[in-house]
Design an enzyme around this catalytic site. Structure first.
Site, short mmCIF file in Angstrom:
data_model
loop_
_atom_site.label_atom_id
_atom_site.label_comp_id
_atom_site.label_asym_id
_atom_site.label_seq_id
_atom_site.Cartn_x
_atom_site.Cartn_y
_atom_site.Cartn_z
N ASP A 15 1.09 -1.03 -0.10
CA ASP A 15 0.27 0.28 -0.04
C ASP A 15 0.90 1.29 -0.18
O ASP A 15 0.49 2.17 0.64
CB ASP A 15 -0.97 0.34 0.92
CG ASP A 15 -2.35 -1.17 1.14
OD1 ASP A 15 -2.52 -1.44 -0.19
OD2 ASP A 15 -2.75 -1.23 2.05
N LYS A 18 2.30 2.33 -5.33
CA LYS A 18 2.47 1.69 -6.65
C LYS A 18 1.96 2.09 -7.87
O LYS A 18 2.27 2.38 -9.17
CB LYS A 18 2.87 0.45 -6.18
CG LYS A 18 3.84 -0.18 -5.25
CD LYS A 18 3.37 -1.80 -4.89
CE LYS A 18 2.14 -2.29 -4.55
NZ LYS A 18 2.50 -2.33 -3.47
N GLY A 42 -4.81 -4.16 -3.60
CA GLY A 42 -5.35 -3.16 -4.60
C GLY A 42 -4.84 -1.48 -4.46
O GLY A 42 -4.10 -0.82 -3.62
N HIS A 43 -4.61 -1.80 -5.84
CA HIS A 43 -3.77 -0.13 -6.27
C HIS A 43 -5.03 0.41 -7.01
O HIS A 43 -5.75 0.41 -7.38
CB HIS A 43 -2.78 -0.72 -7.53
CG HIS A 43 -2.04 -1.93 -7.09
ND1 HIS A 43 -1.10 -2.39 -8.40
CD2 HIS A 43 -1.57 -1.95 -6.06
CE1 HIS A 43 -0.03 -3.33 -7.17
NE2 HIS A 43 -0.44 -3.27 -5.99
N GLN A 224 2.30 -5.74 -3.02
CA GLN A 224 2.22 -6.61 -1.76
C GLN A 224 3.78 -5.61 -1.74
O GLN A 224 4.27 -4.45 -1.69
CB GLN A 224 2.93 -7.21 -1.11
CG GLN A 224 1.22 -8.87 -1.74
CD GLN A 224 1.01 -8.88 -2.50
OE1 GLN A 224 1.49 -8.85 -3.32
NE2 GLN A 224 -0.30 -8.43 -3.14
P1 GDP Z 1 -0.78 0.56 -3.44
O1 GDP Z 1 -1.68 -0.62 -3.07
O2 GDP Z 1 0.48 0.07 -3.57
O3 GDP Z 1 -0.76 0.78 -4.90
O4 GDP Z 1 -1.55 1.49 -2.63
P2 GDP Z 1 -2.86 1.93 -2.18
O5 GDP Z 1 -3.72 1.75 -3.31
O6 GDP Z 1 -3.59 0.64 -1.24
O7 GDP Z 1 -2.55 2.94 -1.38
C1 GDP Z 1 -2.29 3.75 -1.31
C2 GDP Z 1 -3.39 5.16 -1.26
O8 GDP Z 1 -2.79 6.60 -0.59
C3 GDP Z 1 -4.54 5.04 -2.10
O9 GDP Z 1 -5.45 4.92 -1.30
C4 GDP Z 1 -4.23 6.38 -2.92
O10 GDP Z 1 -4.95 6.76 -3.30
C5 GDP Z 1 -3.57 7.44 -1.45
N1 GDP Z 1 -1.81 7.84 -1.93
C6 GDP Z 1 -0.85 8.00 -2.92
N2 GDP Z 1 0.02 8.31 -3.15
C7 GDP Z 1 -0.67 9.50 -2.32
C8 GDP Z 1 -0.55 10.87 -1.97
O11 GDP Z 1 1.20 11.22 -2.61
N3 GDP Z 1 -0.64 11.63 -0.80
C9 GDP Z 1 -2.27 11.02 -0.43
N4 GDP Z 1 -2.57 11.58 0.63
N5 GDP Z 1 -2.36 9.89 -0.63
C10 GDP Z 1 -1.82 8.71 -1.35
P1 IMO Z 2 -0.22 -3.90 -2.33
O1 IMO Z 2 -0.47 -4.61 -3.67
C1 IMO Z 2 -0.80 -4.62 1.83
C2 IMO Z 2 -1.25 -8.58 3.60
C3 IMO Z 2 -2.70 -8.88 4.57
C4 IMO Z 2 -1.85 -9.70 5.26
C5 IMO Z 2 -0.74 -10.98 4.53
C6 IMO Z 2 -1.07 -11.80 4.09
O2 IMO Z 2 -2.01 -2.97 -2.31
O3 IMO Z 2 0.15 -3.99 -2.04
P2 IMO Z 2 -3.17 -12.80 1.77
O4 IMO Z 2 -4.27 -12.04 1.56
O5 IMO Z 2 -1.56 -12.48 0.45
O6 IMO Z 2 -2.29 -14.16 2.91
O7 IMO Z 2 -2.43 -11.76 3.64
O8 IMO Z 2 -0.33 -9.23 3.46
N1 IMO Z 2 -1.61 -7.72 2.62
C7 IMO Z 2 -1.33 -6.53 2.26
N2 IMO Z 2 -1.28 -5.62 2.73
N3 IMO Z 2 -0.98 -4.37 0.49
C8 IMO Z 2 -1.06 -5.39 -0.01
O9 IMO Z 2 -1.42 -5.62 -0.78
C9 IMO Z 2 -1.52 -6.60 0.15
N4 IMO Z 2 -1.80 -7.94 0.47
C10 IMO Z 2 -1.11 -8.87 0.98
O10 IMO Z 2 -2.65 -7.86 4.78
O11 IMO Z 2 -1.13 -9.61 6.79
MG MG Z 3 -2.77 -1.37 -2.01
#
Ligand code: GDP
Ligand code: IMO
Ligand code: MG
Length: 424
Positions: A15, A18, A42-43, A224
């Site tokens: 998270d 990416k 979840g991206h 991840q």
């Molecule tokens: P990913 O899994 O690495 O793609 O990241 P996620 O989408 O799960 O989580 C990143 C969260 O931070 C999302 O809700 C994005 O919309 C938000 N986000 C990304 N970059 C920024 C930033 O620079 N500032 C803020 N406030 N939110 C951001």
């Molecule tokens: P993105 O790509 C954050 C965490 C889960 C749990 C562990 C194992 O959005 O960054 P799983 O479902 O793979 O068996 O869970 O890994 N986890 C993540 N945490 N971002 C993710 O993906 C994750 N995918 C799995 O919360 O601790």
């Molecule tokens: Mg994510």
């Protein structure tokens, strides 16, 4: 001559942002290729006032002219995949134009999900905190040589294969007293498989080989993060795939000497969702402040994310394991307005100071924190404030890699490209 592939991956516990960075960088690439993980990811992408969350489909899908490839290292749940395809269709993106699936990618069956839930329930208070998407059981079947692959859906005996694997799972579920729980889900799954079968499939290793020979620019997208890697993460609180740079080689079929840049994504602080050790975790008002301002709630499960200060030894470890050549720092805006911040520069373990990530961080480990000044008033079109520049320079001097992108908000546009002040 051909070209080489760049890799983008998470340098913390997932998270990191990416999805946003892939979307920002995608216009510079011809192919975006996801290399591991599945719908546990979840991206999030935000542009033109709209938010999109992708789970299986690569984050280049909104950029016209970009081919998006789901690699062999990914595990696909046809039901979640179909929902993603439909959500994209609703906003005018027809993935039939620009999405390819590897024939070698493994499928998540309804019984894999049931096994994930049963295994977590059995673990009780020592549960991993899995997203319950069936990731662990699916990768277990892959390495156990029982799995079902996208390519199997082309075979006349595909239903026999499905039945035989489901029956095997049912026997296991019986041991957890959970047999027969997936009958309804099965129908939904089989209907979704029909859609999956209508998608374009490729042998991704040959496809990418040709693309690179033709001089195409390829970006591998990780899911991840490094500290969730099955080998180098905080085992057993990890996911079931190699999230690190090497995973891009095995998850796409691209040789290591064809990798050029490795871009590590990290937040200006740390978060973790699910169980497991987290040395710099905050249980106070600062942690709650970061969670609220940063909207730190899971993109896949909605769970609150645990928040803490930036952990430099852990980031340095990620740089080492992945060969990161440049870093992107996300969410600097979230810390804006805090007078002082803290950053972890080492650990004390059994009275000894170390800057090295140890074998086990579940034991007694105290982060050694350094207090630094904060910053205010961030704008993507202004120079970065002094406090933030000094924070960046502190990180760069610790991990010895330049920070070339700074993200100041979730939107595509809230991104600053930064001249490296140090060579990598
Ligand atoms: P990913 O899994 O690495 O793609 O990241 P996620 O989408 O799960 O989580 C990143 C969260 O931070 C999302 O809700 C994005 O919309 C938000 N986000 C990304 N970059 C920024 C930033 O620079 N500032 C803020 N406030 N939110 C951001
Ligand atoms: P993105 O790509 C954050 C965490 C889960 C749990 C562990 C194992 O959005 O960054 P799983 O479902 O793979 O068996 O869970 O890994 N986890 C993540 N945490 N971002 C993710 O993906 C994750 N995918 C799995 O919360 O601790
Ligand atoms: Mg994510």
């Amino acid at each position: 001559m051909g070209s080489r592939m760049d890799v983008l991956l998470g340098a913390q516990w997932g998270d990191e942002g990416k999805g946003k960075v892939v979307d920002v960088m995608a216009p510079d690439y011809d192919v975006i290729a996801r290399f591991q993980g599945g719908p546990n990811a979840g991206h999030t992408l935000i542009f033109e006032g709209k938010k999109h969350v992708l789970h299986t489909i690569p984050s280049g899908v909104f950029r016209e002219g970009t081919v998006n490839l789901v690699g062999n290292g990914v595990v696909i749940d046809p039901v979640i995949f179909l929902k993603e395809v439909n959500a994209l269709k609703a906003v005018g993106v027809d993935v039939r134009d620009n999405l390819l699936l590897s024939r070698r990618a493994h499928l998540i069956l309804p019984t894999h999900r049931a096994l994930d839930a049963a295994s977590e329930a059995e673990k009780g208070s020592s549960k991993i905190g899995s997203t319950l998407k069936g990731i662990g059981p699916t990768y277990m079947d892959k390495t156990g040589r029982n799995g079902m692959r996208v390519g199997d859906l082309e075979l006349p005996d595909r239903m026999d294969r499905f039945r035989s694997l489901t029956e095997k799972h049912e026997r296991l579920l019986g041991m957890y007293d959970r047999a027969g729980a997936t009958k309804e889900a099965e129908e939904e799954w089989l209907a979704a498989v029909d859609v999956l079968r209508s998608m374009r499939t490729v042998d991704s290793e040959h496809y990418l080989d040709q693309a690179l020979r033709d001089g195409k620019r390829v970006l591998a997208e990780g899911a991840q993060g490094t500290l969730l890697d099955i080998d180098f993460g905080t085992y057993p609180f990890v996911t079931s795939s190699n999230t690190i740079c090497a995973g891009a080689c095995t998850g796409l079929g691209v040789a290591p000497n064809r990798i050029a840049k490795v871009v590590g994504i990290f937040k200006a602080y740390c978060t973790r969702v699910g169980s497991g050790p987290f040395p710099t975790e905050l249980h106070d008002a600062d942690g709650e402040h970061i969670r609220q301002v940063g909207r730190e709630f899971g993109s896949t499960t909605g769970r609150p994310r645990r928040c803490g200060w930036l952990d430099l030894p852990a980031l340095h470890y990620a740089v080492m394991i992945n060969g990161i050549t440049e870093l992107a720092m996300m969410k600097a805006d979230v810390l804006s307005g805090m007078d002082h911040l803290q950053v972890c520069i080492g650990y004390t373990i059994n009275g000894e100071f170390t800057e090295r990530m140890p074998y086990d961080i579940t034991g007694p480990i105290e982060p050694v924190l350094k207090t630094v000044e904060g910053w205010n008033e961030l704008r993507a079109d202004d120079p970065l404030p002094g406090g933030l520049e000094r924070y960046i320079e502190l990180i760069e001097s610790y991990v010895k890699v330049p920070i070339t992108l700074v993200s100041l908000g979730p939107d595509r546009a809230e991104t600053v490209l930064r001249q490296a002040t140090m060579a990598n």
